[in-house]
Motif scaffolding. Structure first.
Motif, PDB file in Angstrom:
ATOM      1  N   UNK A   1     -30.503  -7.220  16.816  1.00 28.77           N
ATOM      2  CA  UNK A   1     -31.675  -8.023  17.142  1.00 28.77           C
ATOM      3  C   UNK A   1     -32.187  -8.675  15.861  1.00 28.77           C
ATOM      4  N   UNK A   2     -32.275 -10.004  15.784  1.00 29.38           N
ATOM      5  CA  UNK A   2     -32.916 -10.647  14.624  1.00 29.38           C
ATOM      6  C   UNK A   2     -34.394 -10.269  14.589  1.00 29.38           C
ATOM      7  N   UNK A   3     -34.889  -9.974  13.383  1.00 30.90           N
ATOM      8  CA  UNK A   3     -36.265  -9.489  13.260  1.00 30.90           C
ATOM      9  C   UNK A   3     -37.131 -10.414  12.411  1.00 30.90           C
ATOM     10  N   UNK A   4     -36.777 -11.690  12.339  1.00 26.67           N
ATOM     11  CA  UNK A   4     -37.615 -12.611  11.564  1.00 26.67           C
ATOM     12  C   UNK A   4     -38.994 -12.756  12.209  1.00 26.67           C
ATOM     13  N   UNK A   5     -39.022 -12.820  13.526  1.00 22.46           N
ATOM     14  CA  UNK A   5     -40.284 -12.863  14.277  1.00 22.46           C
ATOM     15  C   UNK A   5     -40.449 -11.504  14.943  1.00 22.46           C
ATOM     16  N   UNK A   6     -41.438 -10.715  14.488  1.00 20.94           N
ATOM     17  CA  UNK A   6     -41.591  -9.355  14.981  1.00 20.94           C
ATOM     18  C   UNK A   6     -41.927  -9.328  16.473  1.00 20.94           C
ATOM     19  N   UNK A   7     -42.766 -10.259  16.913  1.00 22.83           N
ATOM     20  CA  UNK A   7     -43.144 -10.288  18.321  1.00 22.83           C
ATOM     21  C   UNK A   7     -41.939 -10.602  19.198  1.00 22.83           C
ATOM     22  N   UNK A   8     -41.167 -11.580  18.785  1.00 20.63           N
ATOM     23  CA  UNK A   8     -39.975 -11.931  19.550  1.00 20.63           C
ATOM     24  C   UNK A   8     -38.951 -10.818  19.508  1.00 20.63           C
ATOM     25  N   UNK A   9     -38.832 -10.156  18.339  1.00 19.52           N
ATOM     26  CA  UNK A   9     -37.893  -9.044  18.216  1.00 19.52           C
ATOM     27  C   UNK A   9     -38.281  -7.907  19.155  1.00 19.52           C
ATOM     28  N   UNK A  10     -39.584  -7.656  19.295  1.00 17.21           N
ATOM     29  CA  UNK A  10     -40.006  -6.578  20.191  1.00 17.21           C
ATOM     30  C   UNK A  10     -39.715  -6.928  21.648  1.00 17.21           C
ATOM     31  N   UNK A  11     -39.931  -8.175  22.014  1.00 13.04           N
ATOM     32  CA  UNK A  11     -39.644  -8.564  23.389  1.00 13.04           C
ATOM     33  C   UNK A  11     -38.160  -8.396  23.704  1.00 13.04           C
ATOM     34  N   UNK A  12     -37.320  -8.742  22.730  1.00  8.27           N
ATOM     35  CA  UNK A  12     -35.876  -8.544  22.922  1.00  8.27           C
ATOM     36  C   UNK A  12     -35.550  -7.063  23.035  1.00  8.27           C
ATOM     37  N   UNK A  13     -36.159  -6.261  22.147  1.00  4.67           N
ATOM     38  CA  UNK A  13     -35.941  -4.816  22.192  1.00  4.67           C
ATOM     39  C   UNK A  13     -36.439  -4.226  23.507  1.00  4.67           C
ATOM     40  N   UNK A  14     -37.578  -4.695  23.946  1.00  6.40           N
ATOM     41  CA  UNK A  14     -38.155  -4.205  25.201  1.00  6.40           C
ATOM     42  C   UNK A  14     -37.222  -4.490  26.370  1.00  6.40           C
ATOM     43  N   UNK A  15     -36.720  -5.711  26.443  1.00  4.40           N
ATOM     44  CA  UNK A  15     -35.814  -6.068  27.531  1.00  4.40           C
ATOM     45  C   UNK A  15     -34.525  -5.249  27.446  1.00  4.40           C
ATOM     46  N   UNK A  16     -34.053  -5.020  26.223  1.00  2.00           N
ATOM     47  CA  UNK A  16     -32.833  -4.251  26.033  1.00  2.00           C
ATOM     48  C   UNK A  16     -33.019  -2.818  26.514  1.00  2.00           C
TER      49      UNK A  16
END
Length: 743
Positions: free
Chosen positions: A490-505
Motif C-alpha cells: 500500500x503506498x503511504x504518501x497520503x495517510x488517509x488514502x492509505x488507511x482507506x486502502x488498508x480498510x478495504x483490504x
C-alpha cells in the motif's frame, strides 16, 4: 665463424683462459648483424674467477653468466654491444654499472655483491629486469629514465623509504628484508601486480589504495597489529593472494575470518586456500543477511522458551488447519505503521486488538508506555530474552525491539486477532516462527514528501533520516526479488488514502462484504437459487466431526503443493481465466456447483459482538445447529430466502485469490447468529450422497458442504510465498462457545 682469441693459458689463479671459454660457449647462431655465425651464450659459474678481461674479444655475446665467482671488474662488458642478459650475481662487485651501456641490455642480476650506491641509469633505456638483492643500498635512485623497467628487486638491503619509483611501468616490486616503516610513493605505479614487503617494519597498509591491478602482496614478518588495516585493500578487486604470517594481528580472535570478510576476493591467505565455507562463515559473522540474523534470534528464543514450564497457549486454535490470526504492518521508519494500526484496531474492535512491542529506546513525543510501546531498559530486555518471553526480536537504530508472547496471548484471550507493526528485520524474525500472519507493506513512493515528513516530526537526526530513506530501496528490492514475501503493498504518501486502502483490504480478508441492503431479513445469495433443502441438510449434518489429523494432512499437502507451484505460464494464465469466468457464471446463478468447488477454507466462528447476542434455549431444535450467517427460520419466508441465509456463511473471494473466512453483517439490524460447527465442512461426500439419494434429485442445488471440497488444493501461490489464502479465522466468542457447550 672462428673468433680471434689469444691462445694464452692461465698463468695465475682466477684468470679466465681460452680453453675455459671454449668449453663454456653454447647456443650457436647468427650474430646481431646476421652476416656470420657465432656462439651467443657464455656461462662460467662457480670457478672462483677474478679476471675475465679475455672476454673483451667476444663482442657477439648476447648472454653472459658469471655467477658465484670473485669478480670485481666487469669492464669487458663495454665491448659487448649486443649483450641482452647479464648475470654477475654472487661476486665481489663494488661499482654499479661501471661499463659502457650495451644498447639492448634488458636483464641484469647484480645480487649478492658489495654495491652501496645506485647511479643514474638513464643510458640503459632498454632495461626491463633489474635484480639488486643482498647489497648495501640505502636509497633507490637513478631509475627515473628506465621507462621499460617492469621487474625490480632490492631485497635485503638497507632501504628505509620507498621513493624514486615514480611513474615507472613496474609490474613486480620486491623489497623484502629492508627497514621500511611506511608504504609510500606507490600511487603512481599503476601497473604494479606483485608487491613483496615482507620482513620490514610496516605497521599500516595505507598507501596501497590506488594500486588497482595489485593481485599478490606479501607482508609476512611485519608489525601489522589491527585487522582494520585490511580495509585499505578493500577496493583492490583483483587482489587474490595475501600473506600476513608472523604479524601481531594473527593473535586476534577470528583474525582469518575478519580478513576474509574485508577482502572477499582473496583465494589464498597466509599460503592457505580460502574455502567457500570460510567466506560464508565470514559474511555470516560480520555482516549476516537479515534471514541469518532472524534465524539466530529464533533459535535463541526457542531454546529459552523450552527452558520454561510448558503450557497451552491461548493463541493455539483447536483446529490444526487454522493458525492464530495476525496482521503485521511493515515499512520504513515513520511511514505510518503505528498510526494505521491503532486506527484499524479502533474501527475493527470486534476483530483486532493492538499488540504493543517492547523497546529499549526512549519514547518520542506523544507516545505512551503500554499503549504504543512497552519502554524497558536494556537490562530488562535481555532478562526477558533469557526468560523466553519473546516470539521475535530485532535491532534497529541501535535499539532493541521485540514482540512478546504475553502481548499475543493478551489479545488471544479476548478472542481477537493481533495487529502489530515492525521493521523488515522483525518480519524476517517472525517468519521463522510458527505464526502465519498477513504482511502488509506500507511504502512511500514520493521520496521528497517522505523526507519532508521526517523533518517535520523533528525526532530524527540527518543520519537517521538518510538511513530511513535508503531503506525504501531495500523494501522494494525484497519485494522484487522475493515474490510473495509481502501479501499486499500500500503506498503511504497520503495517510488517509492509505488507511482507506488498508480498510478495504482488511474487509476483503475478513469477508466483510455487503450483501443486499435494507432491513429485509431475507438476503440474496451469489447464485440466487433456492436452498431450503440445502439448509436442512446443513443442519442435519453439523453433528458429524472431521478428524483433525486428516484435516491437518490435507492442509499441509495443500500448502506444499501451492509453494512448489512454478510461475504461471501463458497456458496456465488462460486456464485461470477460464476458471474465473466459471466463478462469475456461478455468482450470476448459471452454474452454482462450479463456484463452490474451487474453495475449501472452513468458515470461522462469529465475532464476539455477534456471538454475544441472544442465544436460543438449549434443546434439539434445528436453530442450535445453524452455522454462522444463518438467520432464524421464518414460517412466512420461502425456500429462496432460506438458501440465501445458508449461503451467507460463504463470502466473496478475497484479494489473495481465495475464499474469505470471516463473516460480515450489520450487528445492529441483523438476526441472531450462532457459532458455526467447524466439523461441518469436513464431512465426506458419502454422507451427502446418502442424503441426496433419500430426498434430493440431481437437479436440486447442492449443499454448501458438498460444494466446498476439503480435498481440493487452495489457489496456487507464487514461489517464495507464505501461502495463506485468507486471514485465519478469528477465534471470537471463545468463552461464549465454552459456556454454550456446557449448557
Amino acid at each position: 665463424m672462428t673468433q680471434s682469441i689469444n691462445t694464452t693459458t692461465m698463468e695465475n689463479d682466477g684468470e679466465l683462459t681460452e680453453d675455459e671459454v671454449f668449453k663454456c660457449l653454447s647456443i650457436l647462431g647468427q650474430s646481431a648483424t646476421g652476416l656470420q655465425h657465432t656462439y651467443l651464450c657464455l656461462s662460467v659459474p662457480g670457478r672462483d674467477l677474478k679476471n675475465v678481461s679475455i672476454l673483451c674479444n667476444y663482442i657477439y655475446l648476447q648472454k653472459l653468466e658469471l655467477p658465484y665467482n670473485k669478480i670485481k671488474d666487469l669492464s669487458c662488458v663495454s665491448h659487448m654491444p649486443h649483450l641482452i642478459v647479464l648475470d654477475a650475481s654472487h661476486n665481489q662487485l663494488t661499482d654499479f654499472f661501471e661499463f659502457q651501456p650495451p644498447k639492448n641490455l634488458k636483464e641484469v642480476n647484480f645480487s649478492h655483491n658489495q654495491m652501496s650506491v645506485m647511479k643514474d641509469l638513464s643510458a640503459y633505456s632498454s632495461l626491463t629486469k633489474l635484480i639488486l638483492d643482498y647489497n648495501s643500498f640505502s636509497a633507490i635512485r637513478g631509475l627515473e629514465k628506465c621507462k621499460r623497467l617492469s621487474h625490480l628487486s632490492l631485497t635485503h638491503n638497507n632501504i628505509s623509504r620507498i621513493r624514486g619509483l615514480d611513474h615507472l611501468p613496474l609490474r613486480k616490486l620486491y623489497l623484502t628484508g629492508n627497514v621500511i616503516q611506511k608504504i609510500e610513493n606507490l600511487q603512481t605505479l599503476r601497473n604494479l601486480q606483485v608487491l613483496d614487503l615482507s620482513c620490514n617494519r610496516i605497521q599500516s597498509l595505507s598507501g596501497l589504495q590506488n594500486l588497482h591491478l595489485l593481485g599478490n602482496i606479501n607482508l609476512e614478518s611485519n608489525l601489522i597489529s589491527e585487522v582494520k588495516e585490511a580495509a585499505h585493500l578493500h577496493d583492490l578487486i583483483l587482489l587474490r593472494e595475501m600473506n600476513l604470517l608472523r604479524n601481531p594481528v594473527q593473535d586476534q580472535d577470528d583474525y582469518r575470518l575478519a580478513v576474509i570478510f574485508l577482502l572477499q576476493h582473496l583465494i589464498i591467505l597466509d599460503q592457505h586456500t580460502v574455502t567457500a565455507e570460510e567466506k560464508v562463515s565470514a559474511v555470516n559473522k560480520y555482516d549476516p543477511p537479515l534471514e541469518v540474523i532472524a534465524a539466530r534470534d529464533h533459535m535463541t528464543h526457542l531454546v529459552y522458551q523450552l527452558m520454561q514450564p510448558q503450557v497451552i497457549f491461548d493463541s493455539t486454535l483447536p483446529s490444526l488447519d487454522a493458525p492464530y490470526p495476525m496482521l503485521v504492518l511493515t515499512g520504513p521508519q515513520a511511514c505510518g505503521k503505528r498510526e494505521l494500526a491503532h486506527k484499524l484496531c479502533q474501527e475493527f474492535s470486534d476483530y483486532f486488538a493492538y499488540g504493543a512491542c517492547h523497546t529499549t529506546r526512549g519514547p518520542y513525543y506523544g507516545e505512551e508506555d503500554g499503549s504504543d510501546y512497552h519502554f524497558v531498559t536494556e537490562e530488562e530486555f535481555q532478562n526477558m530474552i533469557q526468560m523466553g518471553q519473546f516470539v521475535q526480536t530485532m535491532q534497529y537504530g541501535g535499539h532493541w525491539y521485540g514482540l512478546s508472547r504475553e502481548t499475543i496471548e493478551r489479545v488471544a484471550r479476548e478472542g481477537l486477532a493481533c495487529c502489530v507493526h515492525m521493521e523488515l528485520e522483525g518480519v524476517y524474525s517472525l517468519k521463522n516462527s510458527y505464526f502465519e500472519p498477513r504482511y502488509i507493506l506500507l511504502i512511500p513512493t514520493v521520496v521528497d514528501n517522505y523526507v519532508c515528513f521526517l523533518k517535520a516530526r523533528g525526532f530524527y537526526s540527518n543520519a537517521q533520516m538518510e538511513t530511513a530513506v535508503s531503506r525504501i530501496d531495500l523494501y522494494s528490492k525484497i519485494n522484487r526479488e522475493s515474490p510473495g514475501f509481502f501479501d499486499n503493498i500500500i503506498p503511504c504518501d497520503d495517510r488517509a488514502e492509505a488507511y482507506q486502502t488498508l480498510k478495504q483490504l482488511v474487509k476483503e480478508y475478513l469477508g466483510l462484504e455487503e450483501h443486499g441492503g435494507g432491513g429485509d431479513s431475507s438476503s440474496v445469495t451469489p447464485d440466487n437459487t433456492s436452498t431450503n433443502a440445502t439448509g436442512e441438510l446443513l443442519a442435519a449434518n453439523t453433528t458429524e466431526a472431521t478428524d483433525l489429523m486428516d484435516s491437518y494432512s490435507r492442509n499441509y499437502q495443500n500448502k506444499i503443493q501451492a509453494q512448489m507451484t512454478p510461475q504461471e505460464t501463458p497456458a496456465e494464465m488462460a486456464s485461470n481465466h477460464r476458471r474465473q469466468q466459471l466463478i462469475r457464471e456461478a455468482l450470476s446463478g448459471k452454474s452454482p456447483g462450479a463456484y463452490a468447488e474451487l474453495f475449501q477454507r472452513s468458515a470461522p466462528t462469529a465475532p464476539s459482538s455477534l456471538a454475544s447476542q441472544s442465544r436460543p434455549p438449549p434443546g434439539p431444535s434445528s436453530s442450535q445447529m445453524r452455522p454462522v450467517g444463518l438467520s432464524a427460520p421464518d414460517p412466512d419466508e420461502d425456500s429462496s430466502s432460506e438458501e440465501s441465509r445458508a449461503s451467507s456463511g460463504l463470502s466473496m473471494r478475497s484479494s489473495a485469490g481465495a475464499l474469505s473466512a470471516a463473516q460480515g453483517s450489520d450487528t445492529g439490524s441483523g438476526p441472531n447468529i450462532e457459532p458455526l460447527d467447524m466439523s461441518m465442512l469436513g464431512q465426506d461426500q458419502d454422507s451427502l450422497r446418502g442424503h441426496t439419494d433419500s430426498g434430493l434429485t440431481h437437479d436440486a442445488p447442492r449443499s454448501v458442504s458438498e460444494r466446498v471440497s476439503p480435498t481440493l488444493p487452495s489457489s496456487p501461490g507464487r514461489p517464495g510465498a507464505n501461502v495463506k489464502p485468507v486471514l485465519p479465522p478469528i477465534p471470537s466468542g471463545r468463552k461464549t462457545n465454552d459456556s454454550g457447550s456446557k449448557q
